[in-house]
Design an enzyme around this catalytic site. Structure first.
Site, PDB file in Angstrom:
ATOM      1  N   GLU A  91       0.824  -1.210   0.000  1.00  0.00           N
ATOM      2  CA  GLU A  91       0.000   0.000   0.000  1.00  0.00           C
ATOM      3  C   GLU A  91       0.854   1.254   0.000  1.00  0.00           C
ATOM      4  O   GLU A  91       1.893   1.291   0.653  1.00  0.00           O
ATOM      5  CB  GLU A  91      -0.795   0.051   1.306  1.00  0.00           C
ATOM      6  CG  GLU A  91      -2.135  -0.585   1.221  1.00  0.00           C
ATOM      7  CD  GLU A  91      -2.847  -0.518   2.557  1.00  0.00           C
ATOM      8  OE1 GLU A  91      -3.128   0.598   3.031  1.00  0.00           O
ATOM      9  OE2 GLU A  91      -3.108  -1.598   3.117  1.00  0.00           O
ATOM     10  N   CYS A 111       4.647  -7.166   8.346  1.00  0.00           N
ATOM     11  CA  CYS A 111       5.552  -6.606   9.359  1.00  0.00           C
ATOM     12  C   CYS A 111       5.618  -7.605  10.496  1.00  0.00           C
ATOM     13  O   CYS A 111       4.649  -8.289  10.798  1.00  0.00           O
ATOM     14  CB  CYS A 111       4.977  -5.272   9.862  1.00  0.00           C
ATOM     15  SG  CYS A 111       6.002  -4.454  11.096  1.00  0.00           S
ATOM     16  N   SER A 198       9.812   6.436   9.904  1.00  0.00           N
ATOM     17  CA  SER A 198       9.111   6.165  11.161  1.00  0.00           C
ATOM     18  C   SER A 198       9.507   4.783  11.679  1.00  0.00           C
ATOM     19  O   SER A 198       9.502   3.815  10.931  1.00  0.00           O
ATOM     20  CB  SER A 198       7.609   6.230  10.892  1.00  0.00           C
ATOM     21  OG  SER A 198       6.896   5.943  12.061  1.00  0.00           O
ATOM     22  N   LEU A 222       5.763   6.188  19.701  1.00  0.00           N
ATOM     23  CA  LEU A 222       5.855   6.119  21.158  1.00  0.00           C
ATOM     24  C   LEU A 222       4.632   5.396  21.728  1.00  0.00           C
ATOM     25  O   LEU A 222       4.748   4.352  22.348  1.00  0.00           O
ATOM     26  CB  LEU A 222       5.958   7.562  21.685  1.00  0.00           C
ATOM     27  CG  LEU A 222       6.311   7.804  23.125  1.00  0.00           C
ATOM     28  CD1 LEU A 222       7.619   7.145  23.497  1.00  0.00           C
ATOM     29  CD2 LEU A 222       6.394   9.318  23.392  1.00  0.00           C
ATOM     30  N   ASN A 297      -6.995   4.768  14.332  1.00  0.00           N
ATOM     31  CA  ASN A 297      -7.903   4.281  13.299  1.00  0.00           C
ATOM     32  C   ASN A 297      -8.349   2.897  13.718  1.00  0.00           C
ATOM     33  O   ASN A 297      -7.528   1.985  13.747  1.00  0.00           O
ATOM     34  CB  ASN A 297      -7.126   4.122  11.991  1.00  0.00           C
ATOM     35  CG  ASN A 297      -7.317   5.294  11.073  1.00  0.00           C
ATOM     36  OD1 ASN A 297      -8.434   5.714  10.818  1.00  0.00           O
ATOM     37  ND2 ASN A 297      -6.214   5.794  10.562  1.00  0.00           N
ATOM     38  N   CYS A 340      -3.860   2.306   8.383  1.00  0.00           N
ATOM     39  CA  CYS A 340      -2.649   1.663   7.926  1.00  0.00           C
ATOM     40  C   CYS A 340      -2.841   0.167   7.688  1.00  0.00           C
ATOM     41  O   CYS A 340      -3.226  -0.558   8.599  1.00  0.00           O
ATOM     42  CB  CYS A 340      -1.587   1.849   9.004  1.00  0.00           C
ATOM     43  SG  CYS A 340      -1.724   3.409   9.872  1.00  0.00           S
TER      44      CYS A 340
HETATM   45  N1  SAH Z   1       7.009   0.484  11.556  1.00  0.00           N
HETATM   46  C1  SAH Z   1       6.983   1.923  11.566  1.00  0.00           C
HETATM   47  C2  SAH Z   1       6.017   2.503  10.542  1.00  0.00           C
HETATM   48  C3  SAH Z   1       4.620   2.109  10.864  1.00  0.00           C
HETATM   49  S1  SAH Z   1       3.213   2.999  10.300  1.00  0.00           S
HETATM   50  C4  SAH Z   1       6.644   2.426  12.947  1.00  0.00           C
HETATM   51  O1  SAH Z   1       6.283   1.619  13.796  1.00  0.00           O
HETATM   52  O2  SAH Z   1       6.761   3.622  13.198  1.00  0.00           O
HETATM   53  C5  SAH Z   1       3.307   4.621  10.862  1.00  0.00           C
HETATM   54  C6  SAH Z   1       2.583   4.959  12.168  1.00  0.00           C
HETATM   55  O3  SAH Z   1       1.213   4.564  12.175  1.00  0.00           O
HETATM   56  C7  SAH Z   1       3.222   4.314  13.362  1.00  0.00           C
HETATM   57  O4  SAH Z   1       3.371   5.260  14.371  1.00  0.00           O
HETATM   58  C8  SAH Z   1       2.208   3.276  13.750  1.00  0.00           C
HETATM   59  O5  SAH Z   1       2.342   2.907  15.095  1.00  0.00           O
HETATM   60  C9  SAH Z   1       0.915   3.989  13.441  1.00  0.00           C
HETATM   61  N2  SAH Z   1      -0.270   3.134  13.333  1.00  0.00           N
HETATM   62  C10 SAH Z   1      -0.350   1.850  12.987  1.00  0.00           C
HETATM   63  N3  SAH Z   1      -1.625   1.409  13.025  1.00  0.00           N
HETATM   64  C11 SAH Z   1      -2.369   2.471  13.377  1.00  0.00           C
HETATM   65  C12 SAH Z   1      -3.764   2.655  13.586  1.00  0.00           C
HETATM   66  N4  SAH Z   1      -4.620   1.661  13.436  1.00  0.00           N
HETATM   67  N5  SAH Z   1      -4.180   3.891  13.944  1.00  0.00           N
HETATM   68  C13 SAH Z   1      -3.311   4.899  14.106  1.00  0.00           C
HETATM   69  N6  SAH Z   1      -1.988   4.788  13.926  1.00  0.00           N
HETATM   70  C14 SAH Z   1      -1.510   3.574  13.585  1.00  0.00           C
END
Ligand code: SAH
Length: 351
Positions: A91, A111, A198, A222, A297, A340
């Site tokens: 995606e 992942c 990220s 975080l 989300n 995501c």
């Molecule tokens: N592996 C990386 C990139 C992930 S996606 C990371 O962990 O940072 C980017 C961001 O979206 C991350 O902060 C992740 O924790 C967040 N994320 C994932 N699923 C989500 C959801 N359902 N709602 C809101 N943020 C989400």
């Protein structure tokens, strides 16, 4: 077989020489691949037919085509599902901001980090993406922009966030090659300052990245301000505890001078209380950092819900009052498939 789009300029020169061609052919080829972002050798008009035939038989050329393309009527955000050559899906998202066009790309198929609230990790990690597959997400979206363009102005994707599916620091070598190519002045020449990576907090890789002093923005996911809570939401926290992650982020700022960005997905009743405000103040007060609140989300596999907007604003104001630089991330493309990793999952489930 070698993926020609995954080679740096220097590697491409070697490849081309190895194929019995003059080095300047590498310059021409690199320009077709990374400036004009062509999807086939046929369009590379200044290369000889025999060279193109040799290339086609000896090398692959990653080219992504959109399987699904959803465009938001509200803000023009476009969500893409691309099919890879082995039929896996990734995606990507194209967002239009007043400061330019941003591409959000994936770094892995699936992942293995297993964050509880995230749809991308549910089926585990299938494989890493090649540098060429990361680039092609951007290039394929660019080709779409070019096809739609009105007037003379060249549309330009000038910001990239690696926030799609996957943990970029778990695909470190390919990430670095991707960064080399996307910022190359022989290619798209994207400013490294306009790239955000990220991570969920893979401590040794944060140090390595800091030592490279590339100047990109690092965003740390975080999501909780205590080790205990973070571990529940993010299994990786058991391997790399919060205090070590925060130390690594401080080191990143010291080495690069780039302000850290922290992401915090707000989950009603889980991490949006007063004790969480206090925890965040303990971690971030006095730091030159930016905190991004993202109302979660919801995904169908879990029953996490976002707080209502008023509660989110209250949370923000309490932090702001104490000097934290904090924003609530504007949700873009709310009318198209939300969170995501969900587009890929919905599609896989439908298949
Ligand atoms: N592996 C990386 C990139 C992930 S996606 C990371 O962990 O940072 C980017 C961001 O979206 C991350 O902060 C992740 O924790 C967040 N994320 C994932 N699923 C989500 C959801 N359902 N709602 C809101 N943020 C989400």
């Amino acid at each position: 077989m070698i993926d020609i789009r995954s080679l740096t300029y220097e590697e491409l020169i070697e490849q081309v020489i190895g194929m019995g061609e003059k080095p300047y052919r590498a310059r021409q080829l690199y320009e077709w691949l990374h400036v004009h972002t062509k999807a086939s050798y046929d369009e590379m008009t200044n290369l000889s037919r025999s060279f193109k035939e040799k290339l086609a038989s000896e090398c692959e050329m990653t080219t992504l085509r959109a399987e699904v393309r959803q465009r938001s009527k509200e803000d023009g955000t476009c969500k893409y599902l691309f099919r890879l050559s082995d039929n896996h899906m990734v995606e990507s998202v194209l967002m239009r901001h007043d400061y330019g066009i941003t591409a959000c790309i994936s770094s892995q198929v699936g992942c293995r980090m297993g964050c509880r609230f995230c749809a991308s990790g549910i089926g585990g990690r299938i494989r890493n993406l090649l540098p060429g597959e990361m680039l092609e997400q951007i290039y394929a979206m660019r080709r779409d922009l070019l096809a739609e363009k009105k007037g003379d102005e060249e549309p330009r994707i000038d910001h990239v966030v690696i926030m799609g599916t996957g943990e970029p620091l778990d695909n470190f070598k390919n990430l670095l090659t991707f960064l080399n190519i996307i910022t190359s002045d022989r290619g798209q020449n994207l400013s490294i300052r306009n790239i955000t990576v990220s991570t969920c907090g893979i401590v040794p890789r944060i140090y390595e990245l800091a030592d490279l002093k590339l100047g990109l923005t690092l965003a740390l996911s975080l999501h909780a301000s205590s080790q205990e809570k973070r571990e529940k939401l993010m299994p990786i926290a058991s391997t790399y505890p919060l205090d070590e992650v925060m130390e690594a982020c401080d080191y990143y700022f010291e080495m690069t001078g780039r302000r850290m960005s922290y992401e915090y997905s707000l989950i009603a009743g889980v991490n949006d209380g007063d004790e969480d405000v206090d925890g965040l103040l303990g971690l971030l007060a006095g730091k030159n950092a930016h905190l991004n609140l993202i109302p979660i989300n919801p995904i169908s596999e879990r029953d996490y819900e976002p707080p209502d907007m008023k509660a989110a604003r209250d949370f923000q104001h309490k932090l702001e009052k104490n000097g934290i630089n904090v924003t609530i991330r504007r949700s873009m493309g709310a009318d198209i498939d939300g969170a995501c990793g969900q587009l890929r999952r919905h599609y896989d489930v439908k298949l």
